[in-house]
Design an enzyme around this catalytic site. Structure first.
Site, PDB file in Angstrom:
ATOM      1  N   GLU A  36     -25.473  18.998   3.546  1.00  0.00           N
ATOM      2  CA  GLU A  36     -25.572  17.719   3.588  1.00  0.00           C
ATOM      3  C   GLU A  36     -25.978  16.837   2.680  1.00  0.00           C
ATOM      4  O   GLU A  36     -27.121  17.362   1.863  1.00  0.00           O
ATOM      5  CB  GLU A  36     -26.458  17.302   4.915  1.00  0.00           C
ATOM      6  CG  GLU A  36     -26.563  15.654   5.207  1.00  0.00           C
ATOM      7  CD  GLU A  36     -27.514  15.247   6.181  1.00  0.00           C
ATOM      8  OE1 GLU A  36     -28.470  15.845   6.672  1.00  0.00           O
ATOM      9  OE2 GLU A  36     -27.519  13.749   6.358  1.00  0.00           O
ATOM     10  N   ASP A 111     -24.238   5.408  -0.876  1.00  0.00           N
ATOM     11  CA  ASP A 111     -24.049   4.279  -1.652  1.00  0.00           C
ATOM     12  C   ASP A 111     -24.055   2.954  -0.859  1.00  0.00           C
ATOM     13  O   ASP A 111     -23.234   2.265  -0.980  1.00  0.00           O
ATOM     14  CB  ASP A 111     -22.491   4.242  -2.305  1.00  0.00           C
ATOM     15  CG  ASP A 111     -22.253   5.543  -3.012  1.00  0.00           C
ATOM     16  OD1 ASP A 111     -23.021   6.164  -3.713  1.00  0.00           O
ATOM     17  OD2 ASP A 111     -21.210   6.337  -2.929  1.00  0.00           O
ATOM     18  N   LYS A 115     -21.134  -2.522  -3.716  1.00  0.00           N
ATOM     19  CA  LYS A 115     -20.366  -3.403  -4.371  1.00  0.00           C
ATOM     20  C   LYS A 115     -21.139  -3.879  -5.819  1.00  0.00           C
ATOM     21  O   LYS A 115     -20.736  -4.756  -6.399  1.00  0.00           O
ATOM     22  CB  LYS A 115     -20.238  -4.870  -3.606  1.00  0.00           C
ATOM     23  CG  LYS A 115     -19.253  -4.874  -2.469  1.00  0.00           C
ATOM     24  CD  LYS A 115     -18.192  -5.388  -2.611  1.00  0.00           C
ATOM     25  CE  LYS A 115     -16.967  -5.184  -1.893  1.00  0.00           C
ATOM     26  NZ  LYS A 115     -15.756  -6.168  -2.294  1.00  0.00           N
ATOM     27  N   THR A 183     -28.398   8.570  12.705  1.00  0.00           N
ATOM     28  CA  THR A 183     -29.145   8.839  11.644  1.00  0.00           C
ATOM     29  C   THR A 183     -29.922   7.398  11.710  1.00  0.00           C
ATOM     30  O   THR A 183     -29.537   6.300  12.205  1.00  0.00           O
ATOM     31  CB  THR A 183     -28.406   9.040  10.379  1.00  0.00           C
ATOM     32  OG1 THR A 183     -27.851   7.724  10.032  1.00  0.00           O
ATOM     33  CG2 THR A 183     -27.453  10.078  10.484  1.00  0.00           C
ATOM     34  N   GLU A 186     -28.018   4.545  10.220  1.00  0.00           N
ATOM     35  CA  GLU A 186     -27.007   4.414  11.263  1.00  0.00           C
ATOM     36  C   GLU A 186     -27.374   3.153  12.170  1.00  0.00           C
ATOM     37  O   GLU A 186     -27.014   2.230  12.365  1.00  0.00           O
ATOM     38  CB  GLU A 186     -26.489   5.580  11.800  1.00  0.00           C
ATOM     39  CG  GLU A 186     -25.307   5.125  12.593  1.00  0.00           C
ATOM     40  CD  GLU A 186     -24.513   6.702  12.911  1.00  0.00           C
ATOM     41  OE1 GLU A 186     -24.839   7.662  12.296  1.00  0.00           O
ATOM     42  OE2 GLU A 186     -23.929   6.764  14.011  1.00  0.00           O
TER      43      GLU A 186
HETATM   44  C1  LIG Z   1     -28.119   4.769   2.962  1.00  0.00           C
HETATM   45  S1  LIG Z   1     -29.081   6.313   2.792  1.00  0.00           S
HETATM   46  C2  LIG Z   1     -28.635   7.316   4.003  1.00  0.00           C
HETATM   47  C3  LIG Z   1     -29.706   8.224   4.437  1.00  0.00           C
HETATM   48  C4  LIG Z   1     -29.194   9.066   5.796  1.00  0.00           C
HETATM   49  N1  LIG Z   1     -28.084  10.034   5.305  1.00  0.00           N
HETATM   50  C5  LIG Z   1     -29.014   8.371   6.872  1.00  0.00           C
HETATM   51  O1  LIG Z   1     -27.858   8.078   7.424  1.00  0.00           O
HETATM   52  O2  LIG Z   1     -30.068   7.614   7.580  1.00  0.00           O
HETATM   53  C6  LIG Z   1     -28.445   7.170   1.429  1.00  0.00           C
HETATM   54  C7  LIG Z   1     -29.298   8.275   0.955  1.00  0.00           C
HETATM   55  O3  LIG Z   1     -28.408   9.103  -0.223  1.00  0.00           O
HETATM   56  C8  LIG Z   1     -29.116   9.536  -1.049  1.00  0.00           C
HETATM   57  N2  LIG Z   1     -28.480   9.542  -2.292  1.00  0.00           N
HETATM   58  C9  LIG Z   1     -27.731   8.538  -3.068  1.00  0.00           C
HETATM   59  N3  LIG Z   1     -26.936   8.931  -3.962  1.00  0.00           N
HETATM   60  C10 LIG Z   1     -27.018  10.406  -4.014  1.00  0.00           C
HETATM   61  C11 LIG Z   1     -26.692  11.457  -4.598  1.00  0.00           C
HETATM   62  N4  LIG Z   1     -25.692  11.233  -5.554  1.00  0.00           N
HETATM   63  N5  LIG Z   1     -26.926  12.632  -4.277  1.00  0.00           N
HETATM   64  C12 LIG Z   1     -27.878  12.767  -3.234  1.00  0.00           C
HETATM   65  N6  LIG Z   1     -28.448  11.848  -2.420  1.00  0.00           N
HETATM   66  C13 LIG Z   1     -28.096  10.609  -2.729  1.00  0.00           C
HETATM   67  C14 LIG Z   1     -30.354   8.251  -1.233  1.00  0.00           C
HETATM   68  O4  LIG Z   1     -31.433   8.664  -1.823  1.00  0.00           O
HETATM   69  C15 LIG Z   1     -30.458   8.011   0.392  1.00  0.00           C
HETATM   70  O5  LIG Z   1     -31.363   8.756   0.950  1.00  0.00           O
END
Ligand SMILES: C[S@@+](CC[C@H](N)C(=O)[O-])C[C@H]1O[C@@H](n2cnc3c(N)ncnc32)[C@H](O)[C@@H]1O
Length: 334
Positions: A36, A111, A115, A183, A186
């Site tokens: 993941e 991400d 945007k 999540t 989500e």
């Molecule tokens: C919007 S959050 C979603 C978190 C979780 N997956 C959820 O659905 O609750 C995006 C997550 O991805 C991580 N993240 C962003 N870019 C990443 C990258 N290039 N590699 C690993 N983690 C990343 C951020 O730190 C953050 O925890």
């Protein structure tokens, strides 16, 4: 019951693990792998580990704070088949995993700044998708969720262009995914009127892109002859940058190490698959020349970018005086 597995010391990192990782040695068991990327609070990661006790589950997360919380949850759970790693998903895919070794890859809500100015660094783009395809075993599944319609459209175009993946749904993406836990992000999206869009793609038999495991190079090394003293060179130093292709190097500061009469250069570097923050050190030798190598502060890994950073700094130091020159250069060029 707290876990006693060997890997569950804190702070596993893409920068300290071997490239590639021997996952059997790390977990102590031969099991198929689930990855993941960007696990946030770690609940979905632990859910995967519970749901798939016959798999080893690996989470990669860029945020230190999220990592520490998830590490604690993993330790408290006592689950033997899950670990959390600090780093970028891109680094994990390119450096930690050999080809055709992962059974499932999950990415939930990457991400959220899609945007904004960070768009160029978004996770789902051609290079990362090629790495995902290359790391999946035949029949392996890639799951992606996003709450951003533009992101879903962009992902759909990329995925539809990927011949080695087959859409497992009758629509480009589904708006519901029964049986899936929701999540944290989500949940927030549903509350704010941004429902999820879910992609499920399977690795088929069509040959995919060749994405080699990025391994460490030799340590870069330069010997410099110069009539200038370290103090002279320090005085001439100013913040500078150097760019070659997708490699961006910023030389931030120079410091004098008075005890060793050495100069330390603080450097931040971005490569497509890895970011590094490290120091190069210019140390006097007994014959009066200087050696430029990387300092061991902060687990630097010798990559092509580090070679380019060393080569450029060596050339710059040699350019400071007409009688200065690089007399030996073990540096890989771009
Ligand atoms: C919007 S959050 C979603 C978190 C979780 N997956 C959820 O659905 O609750 C995006 C997550 O991805 C991580 N993240 C962003 N870019 C990443 C990258 N290039 N590699 C690993 N983690 C990343 C951020 O730190 C953050 O925890």
């Amino acid at each position: 019951m707290p876990s006693t597995l060997p890997f569950q010391h804190r702070k596993l990192s893409t920068m300290t693990l071997p490239w590639p990782v021997d996952w059997t040695a790390l977990f102590g068991t031969v099991r198929p792998l689930i990855l993941e990327i960007g696990f946030g609070n770690g609940d979905y990661l632990l859910h995967l580990a519970r749901q798939h006790p016959d798999y080893n589950v690996i989470g990669v997360e860029i945020s230190n704070k999220s990592l520490e919380k998830a590490e604690q949850k993993i330790i408290n759970s006592g689950l033997p088949n899950v670990c959390a790693i600090h780093g970028r998903g891109e680094t994990a895919l390119h450096h930690l995993f050999a080809s055709a070794t992962i059974s499932q890859i999950h990415v939930n809500y990457p991400d959220p700044w899609f945007k904004s100015r960070h768009a160029g660094r978004r996770l789902i783009q051609r290079d990362t998708l090629d790495a995902i395809v290359s790391r999946l075993v035949p029949g392996g599944i890639f799951y992606l969720a996003t709450d951003i319609l533009d992101y879903a459209e962009m992902a759909h175009e990329l995925l539809a262009d990927t011949r080695s993946l087959t859409n497992q749904q009758s629509v480009p993406w589904a708006d519901e995914m029964p049986g899936r836990i929701i999540t944290k992000y989500e949940q927030k999206g549903y509350q704010e009127g941004r429902p999820g869009h879910f992609f499920v793609y399977q690795r088929n038999e069509i040959a995919g892109p060749d994405v080699p495991v990025m391994q460490e190079l030799e340590m870069p090394h330069i010997v410099l002859q110069t009539p200038l003293t370290p103090d002279d060179m320090l005085e001439k130093f100013d913040k500078m940058t150097h760019h070659i292709d997708d490699i961006h190097v910023a030389y931030l500061e120079a410091f004098m190490d008075h005890r060793r009469r050495a100069l330390l250069f603080e450097i931040k570097m971005q490569e497509p698959t890895i970011d590094q923050h490290f120091c190069l050190t210019l140390t006097p030798r007994e014959d009066g020349d200087y050696t430029l190598i990387y300092a061991t502060i902060g687990n630097p890994r010798p990559t092509l970018g580090m070679h380019i950073a060393t080569g450029h700094l060596g050339d710059w130091l040699a350019s400071l005086h007409p009688d200065a020159q690089v007399v030996s250069r073990k540096v890989k060029e771009a």
